[in-house]
Scaffold this motif. Structure first.
Motif, PDB file in Angstrom:
ATOM      1  N   ARG A 149       4.311  -7.210   2.379  1.00 16.40           N
ATOM      2  CA  ARG A 149       5.068  -8.416   2.677  1.00 16.40           C
ATOM      3  C   ARG A 149       4.981  -8.775   4.159  1.00 16.40           C
ATOM      4  O   ARG A 149       4.757  -7.884   4.984  1.00 16.40           O
ATOM      5  N   PRO A 150       5.242 -10.044   4.489  1.00 13.83           N
ATOM      6  CA  PRO A 150       5.426 -11.209   3.629  1.00 13.83           C
ATOM      7  C   PRO A 150       4.094 -11.888   3.329  1.00 13.83           C
ATOM      8  O   PRO A 150       3.071 -11.597   3.951  1.00 13.83           O
ATOM      9  N   ALA A 151       4.119 -12.811   2.381  1.00 12.52           N
ATOM     10  CA  ALA A 151       2.954 -13.652   2.128  1.00 12.52           C
ATOM     11  C   ALA A 151       2.661 -14.488   3.366  1.00 12.52           C
ATOM     12  O   ALA A 151       3.572 -14.951   4.055  1.00 12.52           O
ATOM     13  N   HIS A 152       1.393 -14.673   3.665  1.00 13.59           N
ATOM     14  CA  HIS A 152       1.000 -15.445   4.841  1.00 13.59           C
ATOM     15  C   HIS A 152      -0.413 -15.958   4.634  1.00 13.59           C
ATOM     16  O   HIS A 152      -1.178 -15.425   3.834  1.00 13.59           O
ATOM     17  N   ARG A 153      -0.769 -17.010   5.328  1.00 11.96           N
ATOM     18  CA  ARG A 153      -2.089 -17.607   5.175  1.00 11.96           C
ATOM     19  C   ARG A 153      -3.084 -16.917   6.096  1.00 11.96           C
ATOM     20  O   ARG A 153      -2.783 -16.621   7.255  1.00 11.96           O
TER      21      ARG A 153
ATOM     22  N   GLY B  77      -0.968 -11.117   0.794  1.00 11.08           N
ATOM     23  CA  GLY B  77       0.347 -10.496   0.682  1.00 11.08           C
ATOM     24  C   GLY B  77       1.224 -11.231  -0.310  1.00 11.08           C
ATOM     25  O   GLY B  77       0.796 -12.133  -1.022  1.00 11.08           O
ATOM     26  N   THR B  78       2.487 -10.826  -0.366  1.00  7.87           N
ATOM     27  CA  THR B  78       3.407 -11.420  -1.333  1.00  7.87           C
ATOM     28  C   THR B  78       4.816 -11.492  -0.770  1.00  7.87           C
ATOM     29  O   THR B  78       5.225 -10.640   0.024  1.00  7.87           O
ATOM     30  N   SER B  79       5.535 -12.511  -1.202  1.00  8.01           N
ATOM     31  CA  SER B  79       6.976 -12.607  -0.932  1.00  8.01           C
ATOM     32  C   SER B  79       7.757 -12.707  -2.232  1.00  8.01           C
ATOM     33  O   SER B  79       8.985 -12.840  -2.210  1.00  8.01           O
ATOM     34  N   THR B  80       7.052 -12.636  -3.368  1.00  3.61           N
ATOM     35  CA  THR B  80       7.699 -12.865  -4.662  1.00  3.61           C
ATOM     36  C   THR B  80       7.572 -11.698  -5.636  1.00  3.61           C
ATOM     37  O   THR B  80       8.347 -11.620  -6.586  1.00  3.61           O
TER      38      THR B  80
ATOM     39  N   THR C 196      -2.034  -6.843  -4.185  1.00  2.00           N
ATOM     40  CA  THR C 196      -1.531  -6.801  -2.813  1.00  2.00           C
ATOM     41  C   THR C 196      -1.285  -5.380  -2.314  1.00  2.00           C
ATOM     42  O   THR C 196      -0.964  -5.188  -1.138  1.00  2.00           O
ATOM     43  N   PHE C 197      -1.417  -4.377  -3.183  1.00  2.00           N
ATOM     44  CA  PHE C 197      -1.040  -3.005  -2.822  1.00  2.00           C
ATOM     45  C   PHE C 197      -1.971  -2.459  -1.741  1.00  2.00           C
ATOM     46  O   PHE C 197      -3.187  -2.586  -1.820  1.00  2.00           O
ATOM     47  N   ARG C 198      -1.374  -1.790  -0.739  1.00  2.00           N
ATOM     48  CA  ARG C 198      -2.127  -1.259   0.392  1.00  2.00           C
ATOM     49  C   ARG C 198      -1.967   0.255   0.457  1.00  2.00           C
ATOM     50  O   ARG C 198      -0.847   0.775   0.458  1.00  2.00           O
ATOM     51  N   ASN C 199      -3.085   0.944   0.545  1.00  2.99           N
ATOM     52  CA  ASN C 199      -3.094   2.378   0.767  1.00  2.99           C
ATOM     53  C   ASN C 199      -3.762   2.627   2.115  1.00  2.99           C
ATOM     54  O   ASN C 199      -4.496   1.773   2.617  1.00  2.99           O
ATOM     55  N   TRP C 200      -3.531   3.797   2.691  1.00  2.34           N
ATOM     56  CA  TRP C 200      -4.118   4.081   3.992  1.00  2.34           C
ATOM     57  C   TRP C 200      -4.310   5.579   4.141  1.00  2.34           C
ATOM     58  O   TRP C 200      -3.621   6.388   3.513  1.00  2.34           O
TER      59      TRP C 200
ATOM     60  N   PRO D 165       0.718  -3.983  10.450  1.00  4.12           N
ATOM     61  CA  PRO D 165       1.710  -4.798   9.744  1.00  4.12           C
ATOM     62  C   PRO D 165       1.262  -6.242   9.633  1.00  4.12           C
ATOM     63  O   PRO D 165       0.510  -6.749  10.461  1.00  4.12           O
ATOM     64  N   TYR D 166       1.731  -6.906   8.594  1.00  2.78           N
ATOM     65  CA  TYR D 166       1.513  -8.344   8.465  1.00  2.78           C
ATOM     66  C   TYR D 166       2.466  -9.095   9.402  1.00  2.78           C
ATOM     67  O   TYR D 166       3.529  -8.559   9.786  1.00  2.78           O
ATOM     68  N   PRO D 167       2.131 -10.329   9.775  1.00  3.85           N
ATOM     69  CA  PRO D 167       3.051 -11.125  10.599  1.00  3.85           C
ATOM     70  C   PRO D 167       4.405 -11.272   9.896  1.00  3.85           C
ATOM     71  O   PRO D 167       4.469 -11.635   8.721  1.00  3.85           O
ATOM     72  N   GLY D 168       5.472 -10.961  10.602  1.00  6.36           N
ATOM     73  CA  GLY D 168       6.807 -11.044  10.017  1.00  6.36           C
ATOM     74  C   GLY D 168       7.228  -9.808   9.248  1.00  6.36           C
ATOM     75  O   GLY D 168       8.273  -9.819   8.580  1.00  6.36           O
ATOM     76  N   PHE D 169       6.460  -8.719   9.353  1.00  6.31           N
ATOM     77  CA  PHE D 169       6.807  -7.478   8.642  1.00  6.31           C
ATOM     78  C   PHE D 169       8.206  -6.992   9.000  1.00  6.31           C
ATOM     79  O   PHE D 169       8.617  -7.021  10.165  1.00  6.31           O
ATOM     80  N   GLN D 170       8.928  -6.517   7.993  1.00  2.00           N
ATOM     81  CA  GLN D 170      10.215  -5.856   8.191  1.00  2.00           C
ATOM     82  C   GLN D 170      10.234  -4.569   7.363  1.00  2.00           C
ATOM     83  O   GLN D 170       9.983  -4.610   6.152  1.00  2.00           O
ATOM     84  N   ALA D 171      10.513  -3.460   8.005  1.00  2.00           N
ATOM     85  CA  ALA D 171      10.579  -2.189   7.287  1.00  2.00           C
ATOM     86  C   ALA D 171      11.732  -2.212   6.293  1.00  2.00           C
ATOM     87  O   ALA D 171      12.841  -2.632   6.625  1.00  2.00           O
TER      88      ALA D 171
END
Length: 439
Positions: free
Chosen positions: A201-205, A189-192, A414-418, A375-381
């Motif tokens: 988002r967000p970037a996470h390990r 993911g990315t935060s930048t 990082t782009f996600r499609n579904w 969602p990734y951990p810490g996701f915010q819509a």
């Protein structure tokens, strides 16, 4: 110290370029056929092309002119008609849609006002205006609808309406058929990335065990071997849901394929041709991709595995924007932007390969992964929950990497499609993987 004015000029130029590129593509897709083809519904899976055209203008007006600029609505009476969540695609032909000439005029009038707004906008102060995010979001939205309109063109019956040069032939790939991706953590993911959408988002390990992944997407020739071996007639390779789906719908090959004697033909944008053996297979659903992988003694990669293969630079222990590095995609890197109307042969674009030697991770075909869309951990819509949040869950599978129908502005590492696992009209293919301990 960076000159803020220069930053603003750069952002303004990028926004202008991406908006202009998207509109040129929209114009091509809606001007290459006569008005009856624009208002017809060519498949219940898709909207009439004229709905997409006015919807593009309506979203642009709502977000840029009303939300960012605070202006009065131009055509408030049409908001409900072009609300994608209010009316399913199958029902849209029954709506009082703007006719083609009026839809074109509306979208053009909105764009003219948006370009004036772009000249005066300061790219700071709110999350929507920071780094010109709202303009980038709208450019991505238009390009995503351009992709859906291209799908409609593929589903449309009748003579060829679109043309484009074929990709260059690829030299025979002489390297290994799979690549080892070492185990360990990486940043997913990315935060930048300034125009990344909320689900990226967000970037996470993430910790990923070692695994092998195909050097290229699975080809038509390889998939044909699955068909000829009776893959569609053997329930060992299918999930129960997948087996019920293909049997219930009499599916025996990828969408648009048909057998003609000893060879396979396909229909591609109004032209019937022999299925090219060296191209990545296209128009397969998740169930078909999963069944092929099982037949081959392999599996689909998880979303995390796919992204690690696409972004991880083991030399610097960092995640790159793209497999080839941080530079924006060029024609030497990937097959994007409807430059061609087909995937390039497997093994193409050596300049776009990852540090580990994996090719065509960006462009050519969307690649199904094993993962549900979550969602990734810490996701915010942001800026609205209907873009991603309402789709999270096991009903949808993740696709990665983009296709020849995808523009670079809407395609990142990082782009996600579904989509639903039954979908085949999309430009979807896949590659397979195996755990490092598997023989």
């Amino acid at each position: 110290m960076t000159d803020p004015a220069h930053d603003a000029d750069t952002l303004r130029e990028r926004a202008l370029t991406t908006l202009t590129t998207a509109r040129a593509r929209t114009t091509l897709l809606t001007s290459c056929v006569e008005d009856p083809d624009l208002t017809a519904q060519h498949s219940p899976l898709m909207s009439p092309l004229v709905w997409d055209l006015a919807h593009i203008g309506n979203q642009e007006e709502q977000w840029l002119l009303r939300t960012v600029a605070g202006r009065e609505a131009m055509r408030p009476e049409i908001d409900g008609i072009y609300d994608a969540f209010e009316h399913p695609r199958a029902a849209r032909p029954t709506l009082p849609l703007l006719p083609p000439t009026e839809a074109r005029h509306y979208a053009s009038e909105v764009r003219g006002r948006v370009l004036d707004l772009l000249e005066s906008t300061a790219f700071h102060g709110t999350r929507l205006t920071e780094a010109a995010f709202a303009f980038g979001m709208i450019a991505q939205h238009e390009q995503q609808h351009d992709e859906t309109m291209l799908i409609t063109h593929q589903l449309r019956k009748g003579p060829q309406a679109l043309t484009a040069p074929d990709p260059e032939p690829a030299p025979l790939l002489t390297g290994p058929s799979e690549v080892l991706v070492p185990g360990g953590p990486f940043t997913m993911g990315t935060s930048t990335e300034p125009w990344a959408l909320d689900n990226e988002r967000p970037a996470h390990r993430r910790e990923v065990p070692p695994f092998y992944i195909d050097t290229t997407p699975v080809t038509n020739a390889a998939y044909k071997a699955f068909i000829e071996d009776g893959g569609y007639d053997d329930d060992r390779w299918w999930t129960p849901e997948g087996w019920a789906h293909i049997r219930g719908n009499s599916i025996h090959a990828p969408l648009f394929w048909r057998r003609d004697g000893k060879q396979w033909l396909r229909r591609r944008f109004g032209v019937t041709e022999v299925v090219p053996p060296d191209e990545p297979v296209l128009h397969v659903c998740w169930y078909e991709a999963d069944a092929y992988a099982r037949w081959a003694g392999r599996r689909l990669p998880t979303e995390a595995e796919w992204e690690k293969a696409a972004r991880h630079d083991p030399a610097g222990d960092r995640s790159m924007r793209y497999p080839w590095g941080d530079d924006d995609p060029g024609p030497e890197h990937a097959n994007l932007g409807q430059r061609h109307l087909r995937p390039a042969p497997a093994g193409s674009y050596p300049e776009g390969e990852s540090p580990l030697g994996v090719r065509q991770l960006i462009g050519d075909v969307w690649e199904w992964t094993a993962s549900d869309f979550l969602p990734y951990p810490g996701f915010q819509a942001f800026p609205y929950k209907e873009y991603s949040e309402v789709f999270f869950g096991p009903e949808y599978k993740v696709l990665r990497g983009g296709a020849f129908a995808v523009d670079a502005v809407a395609c990142r590492g990082t782009f996600r499609n579904w989509d639903y696992p039954i979908r085949r009209q999309i430009f979807s293919g896949f590659r397979t993987a195996r755990s490092a301990g598997d023989v």
